[in-house]
Structures are given as structure tokens and as C-alpha cells.
Design a protein around this motif. Structure first.
Motif, short mmCIF file in Angstrom:
data_model
loop_
_atom_site.label_atom_id
_atom_site.label_comp_id
_atom_site.label_asym_id
_atom_site.label_seq_id
_atom_site.Cartn_x
_atom_site.Cartn_y
_atom_site.Cartn_z
N PRO A 186 28.15 22.78 36.04
CA PRO A 186 28.84 24.05 35.86
C PRO A 186 27.91 25.04 36.17
CG PRO A 186 28.20 23.10 33.69
CD PRO A 186 28.00 21.95 34.74
N ASP A 187 28.40 26.03 37.22
CA ASP A 187 27.81 26.94 37.63
C ASP A 187 27.57 28.19 36.50
OD1 ASP A 187 29.95 26.78 40.73
OD2 ASP A 187 27.81 25.86 40.13
N ARG A 188 28.48 28.14 35.31
CA ARG A 188 28.05 29.16 34.47
C ARG A 188 28.66 28.72 33.25
NH1 ARG A 188 32.89 32.32 33.47
NH2 ARG A 188 34.53 31.86 34.70
N THR A 189 28.46 29.42 31.89
CA THR A 189 29.00 29.03 30.76
C THR A 189 30.08 30.08 30.68
OG1 THR A 189 26.99 28.24 29.94
CG2 THR A 189 28.50 28.63 28.29
N ILE A 190 31.19 29.61 30.04
CA ILE A 190 32.53 30.40 29.85
C ILE A 190 32.18 31.11 28.41
CG2 ILE A 190 34.75 30.38 29.17
CD1 ILE A 190 34.95 27.76 30.94
N TYR A 226 31.02 37.10 28.47
CA TYR A 226 31.27 38.31 28.79
C TYR A 226 30.58 38.82 30.23
CZ TYR A 226 33.20 38.27 24.16
OH TYR A 226 33.82 37.95 23.00
N GLN A 227 30.56 37.99 31.15
CA GLN A 227 29.87 38.33 32.27
C GLN A 227 30.95 38.65 33.44
OE1 GLN A 227 27.38 34.99 33.69
NE2 GLN A 227 25.83 35.06 31.77
N ASP A 228 30.56 39.69 34.33
CA ASP A 228 31.46 40.05 35.20
C ASP A 228 31.42 38.96 36.37
OD1 ASP A 228 30.50 43.56 35.12
OD2 ASP A 228 31.93 42.28 33.89
N LEU A 229 32.95 38.66 36.97
CA LEU A 229 32.90 37.70 37.71
C LEU A 229 33.19 38.33 39.16
CD1 LEU A 229 35.39 35.10 35.74
CD2 LEU A 229 32.69 35.21 35.94
N VAL A 230 32.76 37.66 40.27
CA VAL A 230 32.97 38.19 41.70
C VAL A 230 33.77 36.96 42.38
CG1 VAL A 230 32.02 38.89 43.78
CG2 VAL A 230 30.93 39.48 41.52
N LYS A 238 39.63 39.46 52.78
CA LYS A 238 39.68 40.95 52.38
C LYS A 238 38.50 41.78 51.52
CE LYS A 238 43.55 41.65 54.71
NZ LYS A 238 43.55 42.55 55.89
N GLY A 239 37.29 40.95 51.55
CA GLY A 239 36.23 41.39 50.67
C GLY A 239 36.28 40.61 49.43
N PHE A 240 35.73 41.15 48.56
CA PHE A 240 35.29 40.77 47.47
C PHE A 240 35.93 41.59 46.18
CE2 PHE A 240 33.05 36.99 48.30
CZ PHE A 240 32.76 37.46 49.64
N MET A 241 35.98 41.22 44.73
CA MET A 241 36.43 42.13 43.66
C MET A 241 35.70 41.37 42.39
SD MET A 241 40.29 43.06 42.29
CE MET A 241 40.37 44.53 41.13
N VAL A 242 35.36 42.40 41.56
CA VAL A 242 34.62 42.20 40.54
C VAL A 242 35.32 42.38 39.18
CG1 VAL A 242 32.90 43.01 39.12
CG2 VAL A 242 32.47 43.10 41.26
N LEU A 243 35.67 41.34 38.48
CA LEU A 243 36.47 41.07 37.41
C LEU A 243 35.84 41.17 36.22
CD1 LEU A 243 38.50 37.88 38.26
CD2 LEU A 243 39.03 40.25 38.64
N ASP A 288 34.54 41.51 29.94
CA ASP A 288 35.32 41.42 28.57
C ASP A 288 36.70 41.19 28.79
OD1 ASP A 288 35.94 43.74 30.22
OD2 ASP A 288 35.88 45.11 28.66
N VAL A 289 37.39 41.01 29.95
CA VAL A 289 38.77 40.33 30.23
C VAL A 289 38.99 39.08 30.69
CG1 VAL A 289 41.00 41.08 30.98
CG2 VAL A 289 39.58 42.97 30.23
N PHE A 290 38.06 38.80 31.70
CA PHE A 290 38.21 37.45 32.39
C PHE A 290 37.09 36.52 31.96
CE2 PHE A 290 40.29 40.55 34.86
CZ PHE A 290 41.66 40.02 35.19
N ASP A 291 36.20 36.89 31.03
CA ASP A 291 34.94 35.88 30.56
C ASP A 291 34.82 36.19 29.02
OD1 ASP A 291 33.13 33.94 30.72
OD2 ASP A 291 31.75 35.29 31.40
#
Length: 300
Positions: free
Chosen positions: A79-83, A86-90, A101-106, A109-112
Motif C-alpha cells: 500500500p502506498d499510504r495508510t487510510i 487526514y492527508q490531502d490527496l493529489v 487537465k492537470g491535478f487537483m488536491v482533495l 478531512d473529507v477524502f481521507d
């Protein structure tokens, strides 16, 4: 006694043939001569063989080569990360034409957030109970149409005593303790409802089933535009498209004949709809509005 000890040691180390020795001159000497000296000689010979034997737990030096037949051919996935940290996801941003179309930061506190199956279960129960109409109704004794006179005399007929024909024991009579119009909704705190939506979004993002589009615009209203993109998706059965504002008319016409593609505005995004679809497609505007909705203070 020395012979029994020699036999026990012999069973412990196995046959000397398996250790690389075809015959031992001291074995025949156990029956005649000094048995204790022959036992010592055998022990020394066996320990020498064991010390020179290459075991599977030996340490490889840089000069040694590892046998290629022992190497596994399977790729080990880590696994790349631990769920739930509360880390921002790119994540990358694309569109229906698979253009970058580029990238977006999730927001983390909502997506992790930590996965809680019990909260998801309670939120789904709350949703299904709240959407029940509760319009079922049965008639009581006073609501059933019919006469109120006594059907026959109290005594003398040989029949059971009855005061009305509108009772539940008669055909066309009332229903005792039947359902009446009511609300099936159960109470659930707004914080728990909001956390359930965060957990559902986190689960889809962790599975790689959350796609972010720059916009949901289509060149035409033809259904083949959605079908061609759906055929390129892997391990997908149903897709939920979330739009930030009003739904585009071309997108609505292109998906209205597809039972495996549904569209919903961001204001109506809920846990039950996310669980019914294994892939979630959201626009940039929808992601921003969901994050804003999750961070809005709760009115008490």
C-alpha cells in the motif's frame, strides 16, 4: 548401556549415509572393543558433517548468486499510504475524452478519514427509513362501514355471542392493531450523517474509484459518447456522475437511456447513492462544493 545411547544418538542425527558417509568403521566396533570410544568418534564425525553442511538458512555473501528458480514471479503490492490519516490527496483531472487537465488536491478531512462500517450502516438505515412514505392505513372498528345492530339475540340461538358484524373475526370487518399513517424516520445527529458521507467518499478514493473531471461537457447529446467512455473503464458496473451546479442538458440526454449511469447534483449526494455505484465521477465544481458543504458549521 553404551549401545542404547549410541542407537539414540544415531536416530537423532539420522543415517550417516544421508550425511554423506557410506560406512563407518566404528559401527561394527560397537559390538566388540571399547564402545565409549566408538561413540565419541561417531559424535565427532557427525558434528563435523553437520557443521560443513550448507543449510537453507545460510547467509549469502555478495559473491554468491541466489538461485533464480527460488525467486517468485508475482509482483508484491504494498500500500502506498495508510487510510484515515487526514492527508490531502493529489489526483489527476481528466474529461470524457481522456485528456489530461492537470491535478487537483482533495481535502484530507473529507477524502481521507478513518473507515467506520458501523456509521455507514446506521446512515443507510436512517436514509431508507426516512424515505418511507408511511401512508399505509387500515380501518378500525369505528371506521368500517356496516350496521351497528346486534346480529342475533344474546341467548337461545346456540351461536356465539356477538354485538356487531364489523369485528375482526367477520369477513369485511375491521383490522385490529393495523398500520396507520406515521413517520418511519429515526433520529440521527447531523455530525454522524456528515461523517457517513466522508467515509463513503474516502472508501471510493482509496479504491481508486473516484474520478475528477475538469468539466462534464459533451460535444453532442449522443449516447455513444458515454458508452465509449464506459467501455474503457475497468471493473466498473455502475457509474454515478456528480455535477456541481445544474446538470447539462446534453449530459442528461446522453445518459437517460443507460441504466448503469446516473446523474445527481452535488447538493443531493448521499451515502446510499455512493454505495449503489462502484465508480464515482465528480467535476471540479462538485468537489469544491462538497468540501464547502462538509466544512459548513452545523446549525443547532
Amino acid at each position: 548401556m553404551a549401545a542404547s545411547i549410541s542407537t539414540r544418538i544415531f536416530r537423532t542425527f539420522g543415517s550417516l549415509t544421508s550425511l554423506g558417509r557410506c560406512s563407518s568403521p566404528n559401527l561394527s566396533a560397537n559390538t566388540s572393543g571399547n564402545s565409549l570410544s566408538s561413540l565419541t568418534s561417531d559424535l565427532k564425525y557427525g558434528m563435523a558433517l553437520l557443521s560443513n553442511r550448507k543449510l537453507s538458512t545460510s547467509i549469502l555473501t555478495p559473491d554468491d548468486t541466489f538461485p533464480s528458480d527460488l525467486l517468485t514471479k508475482k509482483t508484491v503490492l504494498t500500500p502506498d499510504r495508510t487510510i484515515g490519516q487526514y492527508q490531502d490527496l493529489v489526483i489527476p483531472v481528466t474529461n470524457f475524452q481522456n485528456e489530461e487537465k492537470g491535478f487537483m488536491v482533495l481535502a484530507g478531512d473529507v477524502f481521507d478519514v478513518p473507515i467506520r462500517k458501523d456509521i455507514i450502516h446506521n446512515v443507510v438505515r436512517w436514509q431508507l427509513a426516512k424515505r418511507q412514505q408511511g401512508t399505509h392505513s387500515t380501518k378500525t372498528l369505528s371506521e368500517v362501514s356496516g350496521t351497528g345492530r346486534k346480529p342475533w339475540n344474546q341467548k337461545g340461538t346456540g351461536r356465539a355471542r356477538h354485538g356487531t358484524l364489523r369485528g375482526p373475526q367477520f369477513r369485511g370487518g375491521c383490522v385490529m392493531h393495523g398500520p396507520k399513517p406515521r413517520s418511519h424516520a429515526i433520529k440521527m445527529n447531523k455530525q454522524v450523517r456528515r461523517l457517513g458521507l466522508k467515509i463513503a467518499l474516502t472508501a471510493r478514493a482509496a479504491e481508486g474509484k473516484l474520478l475528477v473531471f475538469d468539466d462534464l461537457a459533451l460535444p453532442t447529446h449522443k449516447t455513444k459518447n458515454i458508452v465509449n467512455y464506459y467501455n474503457q473503464m475497468e471493473n466498473t458496473k455502475k457509474v454515478l456522475v456528480v455535477e456541481g451546479g445544474s446538470i447539462d442538458e446534453k449530459l442528461k440526454l446522453a445518459t437517460q437511456n443507460l441504466h448503469y449511469v446516473n446523474i445527481i447534483p452535488s447538493i443531493g449526494l448521499n451515502v446510499y447513492s455512493i454505495l449503489l455505484h462502484d465508480t464515482l465521477v465528480m467535476s471540479r465544481d462538485a468537489v469544491n462544493k462538497i468540501v464547502e458543504r462538509m466544512n459548513t458549521p452545523i446549525n443547532r
